[in-house]
Design a protein around this motif. Structure first.
Motif, PDB file in Angstrom:
ATOM      1  N   ALA A  90      61.287  64.885  72.839  1.00  0.00           N
ATOM      2  CA  ALA A  90      62.294  63.026  72.912  1.00  0.00           C
ATOM      3  C   ALA A  90      62.100  63.238  74.662  1.00  0.00           C
ATOM      4  O   ALA A  90      62.253  62.236  75.101  1.00  0.00           O
ATOM      5  N   GLU A  91      62.232  64.641  75.003  1.00  0.00           N
ATOM      6  CA  GLU A  91      61.775  64.268  76.658  1.00  0.00           C
ATOM      7  C   GLU A  91      60.901  63.451  77.170  1.00  0.00           C
ATOM      8  O   GLU A  91      61.058  62.372  78.057  1.00  0.00           O
ATOM      9  N   ALA A  92      59.847  63.566  76.536  1.00  0.00           N
ATOM     10  CA  ALA A  92      58.193  62.934  76.971  1.00  0.00           C
ATOM     11  C   ALA A  92      58.180  61.578  76.749  1.00  0.00           C
ATOM     12  O   ALA A  92      58.202  60.433  77.733  1.00  0.00           O
ATOM     13  N   VAL A  93      59.270  61.080  75.510  1.00  0.00           N
ATOM     14  CA  VAL A  93      59.689  60.251  75.060  1.00  0.00           C
ATOM     15  C   VAL A  93      60.576  59.268  76.099  1.00  0.00           C
ATOM     16  O   VAL A  93      60.371  58.014  76.914  1.00  0.00           O
ATOM     17  N   ARG A  94      61.685  59.648  76.007  1.00  0.00           N
ATOM     18  CA  ARG A  94      62.275  59.039  77.607  1.00  0.00           C
ATOM     19  C   ARG A  94      61.407  58.941  78.874  1.00  0.00           C
ATOM     20  O   ARG A  94      61.831  57.632  79.373  1.00  0.00           O
ATOM     21  N   ARG A  95      61.057  60.001  78.874  1.00  0.00           N
ATOM     22  CA  ARG A  95      60.374  59.890  80.508  1.00  0.00           C
ATOM     23  C   ARG A  95      59.064  58.676  80.388  1.00  0.00           C
ATOM     24  O   ARG A  95      58.775  57.980  81.641  1.00  0.00           O
ATOM     25  N   ALA A  98      60.988  54.978  80.197  1.00  0.00           N
ATOM     26  CA  ALA A  98      61.147  55.095  82.252  1.00  0.00           C
ATOM     27  C   ALA A  98      60.442  54.253  83.034  1.00  0.00           C
ATOM     28  O   ALA A  98      60.199  53.689  83.954  1.00  0.00           O
ATOM     29  N   ILE A  99      58.659  55.490  82.731  1.00  0.00           N
ATOM     30  CA  ILE A  99      57.771  54.432  83.802  1.00  0.00           C
ATOM     31  C   ILE A  99      57.180  53.337  83.068  1.00  0.00           C
ATOM     32  O   ILE A  99      57.266  52.395  84.343  1.00  0.00           O
ATOM     33  N   THR A 103      58.127  49.627  85.557  1.00  0.00           N
ATOM     34  CA  THR A 103      57.086  48.744  85.904  1.00  0.00           C
ATOM     35  C   THR A 103      56.734  47.337  85.349  1.00  0.00           C
ATOM     36  O   THR A 103      57.185  47.074  86.071  1.00  0.00           O
ATOM     37  N   VAL A 104      57.502  47.461  83.895  1.00  0.00           N
ATOM     38  CA  VAL A 104      57.232  46.164  83.883  1.00  0.00           C
ATOM     39  C   VAL A 104      58.920  45.999  82.673  1.00  0.00           C
ATOM     40  O   VAL A 104      59.306  44.110  82.630  1.00  0.00           O
ATOM     41  N   SER A 113      64.929  52.247  77.574  1.00  0.00           N
ATOM     42  CA  SER A 113      65.556  52.488  77.930  1.00  0.00           C
ATOM     43  C   SER A 113      66.130  53.568  77.292  1.00  0.00           C
ATOM     44  O   SER A 113      67.072  54.357  76.852  1.00  0.00           O
ATOM     45  N   GLU A 114      67.276  52.731  77.384  1.00  0.00           N
ATOM     46  CA  GLU A 114      69.031  52.484  76.921  1.00  0.00           C
ATOM     47  C   GLU A 114      68.543  52.295  75.499  1.00  0.00           C
ATOM     48  O   GLU A 114      68.786  53.018  74.859  1.00  0.00           O
ATOM     49  N   HIS A 115      67.494  51.593  74.681  1.00  0.00           N
ATOM     50  CA  HIS A 115      67.070  51.322  73.896  1.00  0.00           C
ATOM     51  C   HIS A 115      67.155  53.017  73.224  1.00  0.00           C
ATOM     52  O   HIS A 115      67.630  53.262  72.165  1.00  0.00           O
ATOM     53  N   VAL A 116      66.141  53.654  74.011  1.00  0.00           N
ATOM     54  CA  VAL A 116      65.247  55.179  73.062  1.00  0.00           C
ATOM     55  C   VAL A 116      66.584  56.273  73.229  1.00  0.00           C
ATOM     56  O   VAL A 116      66.317  56.431  72.367  1.00  0.00           O
ATOM     57  N   ARG A 117      67.307  56.226  73.926  1.00  0.00           N
ATOM     58  CA  ARG A 117      68.643  57.334  73.729  1.00  0.00           C
ATOM     59  C   ARG A 117      69.184  57.285  73.372  1.00  0.00           C
ATOM     60  O   ARG A 117      69.851  57.689  72.209  1.00  0.00           O
TER      61      ARG A 117
END
Length: 159
Positions: A90-95, A98-99, A103-104, A113-117
């Motif tokens: 979960a943290e890997a997906v969040r990071r 975020a990357i 970038t794009v 990021s907000e949708h994933v959280r």
């Protein structure tokens, strides 16, 4: 004829400007790819007996168990592994998101990021009352060494 030439020149210059804008917008894609390739998240169980390393895309790169972990009951160890694994992924997906957003995301008008959280919070809330309990698999019937396996399928049915 010169009006047509001026119009074509203006269209060409506009096209070149759009190319420069696109190049500027996505100039960080190579760096983003490098960051994603290097992404590693480590999660450790509360009792420190399980360690999981996850990377981009939620790929599990490593799982380490301490000797104390191996002394736990199978259901307890399984739960610790799964919880720690979920946290790392979960943290890997969040990071990762975020990357990508950094970038794009702004260029695409997305705040992924907000949708994933939000999706992760909903998934954890939905699964909170349904903890998986370890269930040993049913033992298979013993086969002798001289059984013919030539018609067996790797998918579990004979064919």
């Amino acid at each position: 004829m010169s009006a047509d030439l001026e119009r074509l020149t203006a269209e060409f210059e506009g096209f070149q400007a759009r190319i420069r804008q696109a190049e500027a917008r996505f100039s960080g894609v190579g760096q983003m790819q490098e960051q994603l390739a290097e992404l590693e998240v480590v999660a450790i169980s509360p009792d420190r007996s399980v360690r999981v390393v996850a990377g981009a895309g939620g790929a599990v790169k490593d799982i380490q168990l301490t000797p104390d972990a191996l002394r736990q009951a199978a259901p307890t160890l399984a739960a610790a592994i799964m919880t720690t694994l979920r946290e790392a992924v979960a943290e890997a997906v969040r990071r990762q998101v975020a990357i990508v957003d950094e970038t794009v995301g702004g260029e695409l008008g997305a705040n992924t990021s907000e949708h994933v959280r939000q999706a992760q919070a909903e998934a954890w809330a939905a699964g909170a009352g349904t903890a998986t309990q370890y269930q040993p698999s049913q033992p298979r019937a013993a086969r002798s060494d001289d059984d013919d396996f030539s018609h067996d399928s790797i998918y579990g049915s004979r064919g």
